[in-house]
Design an enzyme around this catalytic site. Structure first.
Site, mmCIF file in Angstrom:
data_model
loop_
_atom_site.group_PDB
_atom_site.id
_atom_site.type_symbol
_atom_site.label_atom_id
_atom_site.label_comp_id
_atom_site.label_asym_id
_atom_site.label_seq_id
_atom_site.Cartn_x
_atom_site.Cartn_y
_atom_site.Cartn_z
ATOM 1 C CB CYS A 295 -12.864 28.885 23.948
ATOM 2 S SG CYS A 295 -13.878 30.352 24.248
ATOM 3 C CG HIS A 771 -10.172 31.921 26.415
ATOM 4 N ND1 HIS A 771 -10.455 31.306 25.217
ATOM 5 C CD2 HIS A 771 -9.240 31.145 27.027
ATOM 6 C CE1 HIS A 771 -9.727 30.199 25.111
ATOM 7 N NE2 HIS A 771 -8.984 30.082 26.204
#
Length: 835
Positions: A295, A771
């Site tokens: 990510c 994230h």
């Protein structure tokens, strides 16, 4: 008819196997009793046979240099053979033979009895008795029996069968060895005997057992056949991109969209897809797949793609398909940046996997399947792109006629964009000059230092309240006392401050969201920092500060004229209806000449193919440029800051925004143990602000000024000395509001104002997990979008400013004048195309 023997580089494409690797081969024409064929003998020992009779769709011969030619042969099933590095004589002979075959002038002796239908699929040589009986009609003579392709199988036969078949093959190749011996006089075929020996040393014999199953005697080579995606580094001998191999270069870049229709989203063909891509960009909300803790890579790529000027600088100068990098990382990186919206999710996944495999060469920190820092990866990308640009550009300009780029330079000789003075995309858009000054408090000796930078890393002040990006930036540029021994008077206390020597188009602000606790364990700093819509840098500039590079004509669009030479390199490829079912949908868009038909009506002249030469201004500021300024800047600094703060006094929005941002923070807070998938879904489904009125919507295009600085923070840069004390006193005074200024209005006369266009956010309460997502402004759709790997959602602009106060990590601000100009050009382009 005497056979034609030619040595050349060949490459094949089929709908099932895709594009093969370009390999050296001996090409032989063969007119048998039943079929007209091309036989390809590879140096590895493999043989392929291609049926020609009643099977040729088109033959294209092109010349690209002195005695250098390539031939493109398309079969009726839309498979094709690409032959290059042909001498003029060989090219004409082969073209003449193929033309005669296509016209029916050359026919098999008994064409009505030939076995099977025309096909480019390769046949296998079966050596067992039963197999020979079955295929006796096809292989009546030793010469015809040699026209075959060996397929690699996984099983081994018995020893008796092996000996029988090896003997059979030895007898079959006696005549061929005699025939080849007559070619010894030809210098161009000097390696023929070696090829034959290699072939006989690597025989593959396919037999049939009692159940009819084929088995393999000996594999030709260990590696798999050269099919599949060309970006994968399956071939150790490929240290880089050989740009002299034109078709290989096309394959490396455009095979997923030119040749493999199943790689196109929604089943569209290349032309239809490009038409959709150009005329309906709102259909291309494409994310990037997560291939394993990537990510941090995805948000950096999406952020860079949100800066159209940066992407266009790469594209319009021919990176990477004209000026190709020599390493995998930069090649794959440029492909994703430039062609992200053309490749579908499956192919983007392959490119991302290639990037992750290439990353470890830059250090263990970028090991595969390891969570990494987005800012570190962003810094790596900018450094690598700049170095690669400089290296490839130097090679492009310095190589002579024998260099790797000679052929491409000749093809693109008429394209001014490629041959103008190069402009580094990183330097042109992100790089700025920071002037540092150290002023001795005793004797007044001043030292100057100017250094280029691509981002600002800013600490979050301890104990600060109601902080914003603007106030933390102001604190970074405020005077700071440090211990520095003067070279003249040896006094060890000095005052240091920074100024901009040159401004960028886009300034990247990295907010250091981490600190160390008493046990020296790194923790994430989740204190809310109000996201400023505008950054004002005037008070941090001097009279000699250079403005950012202005927009050049045509810079706001990709110069798609650069794709036209692909027609020259393989026009038949672009016109092929690879799937007859979809052929009807590609009418009216037969070639890659994007500027035809509807686009011509849509003011195609705006796609200027010539970019004015405008070399980026070099940082040549020396002592003579800054010495007369810095001395006065030190004494006038606090007065300037005070005046600036009084003009832009924050309103009640600041405290209210902080309180509201805290509410958003509670909604988006994540536990450290949650998975990336859970965090990703929560980041996209968290509550959005309530609908706002029309009046407020109109004001979103104006400023939401947030400009505060606490007295305790400014006093951190003070000392016991009288000069720094006066600085602190002045900085303390500016925290007292004197009048209110509407934060939704921007002073049109104000210079050096930057506007937010992208945020990289870290979701999670630990610096070692969580994230990454990013919010980006899309100039074509003129709206904000949130990207979380493959998930792309539209978001409200107001939420971006108020809801990312505790998650914002890296901020991209574009110069407001450039932002407005770019937005106006996109609006005009959209309205023109719709009209």
């Amino acid at each position: 008819m005497e056979p034609i023997l030619i040595n050349a580089q060949v490459q094949m494409w089929s709908a099932k196997a895709g594009m093969s690797k370009s390999r050296n081969a001996l090409i032989e024409t063969c007119v048998g009793k039943r079929e007209v064929k091309l036989i390809l003998y590879f140096s590895t020992g493999k043989i392929k046979t291609l049926q020609l009779h009643d099977n040729i769709k088109s033959v294209v011969l092109q010349t690209y240099g002195e005695d250098q030619n390539y031939l493109h042969l398309t079969f009726k099933n839309n498979d094709f053979l690409f032959v290059e590095k042909l001498t003029t004589t060989d090219a004409r002979r082969l073209k003449r033979f193929l033309d005669k075959t296509s016209q029916g002038s050359i026919r098999p002796a008994r064409s009505d009895e030939r076995c099977g239908e025309p096909s480019t699929s390769a046949q296998e040589l079966n050596g067992s008795g039963s197999s020979c009986e079955t295929n006796s009609e096809c292989f009546e003579s030793p010469k015809e029996s040699e026209m075959c392709m060996f397929r690699e199988l996984s099983l081994l036969p018995s020893s008796s069968t092996f000996l029988h078949n090896v003997g059979l093959l030895e007898n079959q190749f006696i005549k061929r060895k005699r025939f080849f011996s007559d070619l010894a006089k030809n210098e161009k075929q000097s390696n023929l005997k070696d090829s034959i020996r290699d072939f006989e040393a690597n025989l593959v014999v396919c037999i049939s057992n009692e159940k009819g199953k084929e088995r393999n005697v000996r594999e030709v080579d260990i590696s798999k056949p050269g099919f599949g995606f060309p970006f994968e580094t399956n071939y150790p001998e490929d240290s880089g991109v050989d740009v002299r191999d034109l078709n290989d270069l096309i394959t490396k870049l455009f095979s997923p969209v030119l040749l493999e229709t199943h790689c196109i989203e929604n089943g569209l063909e290349w032309h239809e897809y490009m038409k959709t891509y150009l005329l309906y960009p709102e259909k291309l909300w494409q994310g990037l797949p997560n291939v394993g803790n990537t990510c941090y890579i995805n948000v950096v790529l999406q952020s860079l793609c949100s800066i159209p000027l940066f992407i266009n600088d790469l594209f319009n100068q021919g990176f990477p398909w004209i000026k190709a990098p020599k390493d995998d990382f930069n090649m794959l990186l440029m492909q994703l940046l430039v062609l992200k919206d053309i490749y579908n999710a499956r192919f983007r996944q392959k490119l991302l996997i290639g990037i992750t495999k290439a990353l470890p060469i830059f250090g263990e920190i970028f090991a595969v399947d390891r969570q990494n820092d987005a800012h570190e990866f962003l810094s790596l990308c900018l450094v690598q792109l700049k170095e690669t640009f400089q290296r490839v550009t130097m090679m492009w300009q310095s190589e002579n006629d024998s260099g790797d780029f000679y052929l491409l330079k000749d093809i693109f000789a008429d394209y001014a964009t490629i041959n103008k003075m190069p402009v580094c995309p990183v330097t042109n858009n992100f790089e700025f000059e920071l002037l540092s000054s150290i002023f001795c408090k005793a004797c007044g000796l001043t030292l100057f230092k100017g250094e280029p930078s691509r981002y600002l890393s800013i600490n979050i002040p301890q104990g600060g309240k109601d902080m914003s990006i603007q106030s933390t930036l102001d604190l970074f540029f405020s005077a700071e006392e440090l211990e520095h021994r003067c070279e003249k008077c040896l006094y060890n206390k000095s005052v240091s401050f920074h100024r901009f020597g040159r401004l960028p188009r886009v300034i990247i602000v990295h907010l250091k969201r981490y600190h160390f606790n008493e046990s020296w364990v790194m923790k994430k700093d989740e204190r809310p920092i109000l996201v400023s819509k505008y950054l004002r840098l005037s008070c941090h500039c001097s009279k000699s500060t250079k403005p950012p590079p202005p927009l050049r004509p045509g810079e706001h669009v990709k110069n798609l004229d650069l794709l036209k030479p692909l027609e020259v390199l393989g026009s038949e490829i672009l016109k092929l209806p690879f799937n007859s079912v979809r052929t009807s949908r590609s009418k009216g868009f037969e070639t890659i000449n994007i500027t035809s038909n509807r686009e011509s009506e849509a003011q195609s002249g705006k796609r200027v193919s010539e970019v004015l030469s405008g070399k980026v201004q070099q940082e040549n500021s020396g002592k003579g440029d800054t010495a007369h300024i810095v001395g006065s800047e030190l004494t006038k600094e606090t007065e300037k800051l005070k005046k600036h703060e009084e003009e832009h006094r924050p309103s009640d929005l600041d405290s209210g925004s902080i309180r509201e941002a805290q509410k958003y923070q509670q909604a988006e807070k994540c536990n450290e143990g949650r998975s990336d998938k859970q965090i990703s879904l929560e980041a996209l489904t968290q509550s959005r602000p309530k609908p706002i009125s029309q009046e407020q919507t109109e004001n979103l295009g104006k400023t939401t000024l947030s400009h505060t600085q606490d007295s305790s923070q400014s006093s951190q840069s003070s000392s016991d000395s009288s000069k720094s004390s006066r600085c602190s006193d002045d900085l303390d005074k500016k925290a007292k509001p004197t009048r209110k200024v509407d934060p939704t209005k921007l002073n049109k006369k104000e210079d050096n104002v930057y506007r937010l266009v992208n945020i990289i956010n870290h979701i999670g309460n630990s610096p070692n997990g969580g994230h990454y997502i990013n919010d980006a402004f899309d100039f074509k759709r003129q709206s904000w979008f949130t990207y979380s790997d493959l998930h792309v959602t539209r978001t409200q602009e107001d939420f971006v400013y108020r809801g990312r106060s505790s998650t914002g990590y890296v901020f991209f601000y574009m110069h407001n004048d450039i932002f407005e100009e770019l937005l106006a050009k996109e609006t005009q382009s959209t309205s023109t195309s719709k009209g």
